[in-house]
Design a protein around this motif. Structure first.
Motif: not given
Length: 188
Positions: A15-19, A46-56, A72-76, A78-81
């Motif tokens: 969500e945070g990136f699409f603000e 095939h396997r599917v992986y997800v990498a998310n940006t999450v900050h403190r 900062g943004f995309n806090f653990e 949070s709605q952004q994360a």
């Protein structure tokens, strides 16, 4: 190649990136393409992986740019994360990252090798930062890379696609559309 030798990695479908207005316009298309790509990968074994940006919030994970800006943004927690509403990726694994590359500090390379992965199909945001940084690092870790054209968005399309075109030329990484992805990920 076997079904387990290719995997799809979705980057920062949060969500945070699409603000940001430049990405918000791509949201609906990107969710649809991501769901299609994940479904094709799963149906092909095939396997599917997800990498998310999450900050403190305590700044301990912030980048230099975030520290300089004091924001900062995309806090653990949070709605952004949170993942984008409507995504249906059903990943094999979800990794938390704090830098552009999904390989930085995540153990991704080791995880992929343990799972028998040799080729990554990259999707997500943004072409000019996290997707391209992950593609460069994948090359450095000796993984083949394919970019899923319609499942990647950019906040600066000219710059983002120029970056991916350069990586494609420099590192022999492919940029594929739906028909070629369907063939690549089809049956095991």
């Amino acid at each position: 190649m076997t079904a387990t030798s290719t995997a799809v990695l979705f980057i920062d479908m949060q969500e945070g990136f699409f603000e940001f207005p430049d990405l918000a316009d791509h949201r609906e298309l990107l969710v649809g393409e991501a769901n299609w790509l994940a479904a094709v990968a799963r149906s092909g074994g095939h396997r599917v992986y997800v990498a998310n940006t999450v900050h403190r919030p305590d700044r301990s994970t912030w980048t230099l740019k975030m520290l300089e800006d004091g924001q900062g943004f995309n806090f653990e927690g949070s709605q952004q994360a949170e993942p984008l509403d409507g995504l249906d990726l059903r990943p094999t694994a979800v990794l938390a990252k704090t830098r552009d590359s999904a390989f930085f500090g995540t153990g991704l390379a080791e995880r992929l090798r343990a799972d028998g992965i040799r080729r990554l199909v990259l999707a997500g945001v943004t072409a000019e930062s996290c997707v391209s940084a992950t593609g460069r690092d994948a090359f450095a870790h000796d993984f083949e890379v394919v970019y899923a054209r319609l499942a990647i968005a950019s906040s600066d399309a000219d710059r983002g696609w120029r970056d991916l075109d350069n990586l494609s030329a420099d590192f022999r990484q492919q940029i594929l559309d739906r028909p070629d992805l369907q063939r690549l990920l089809g049956c095991a």
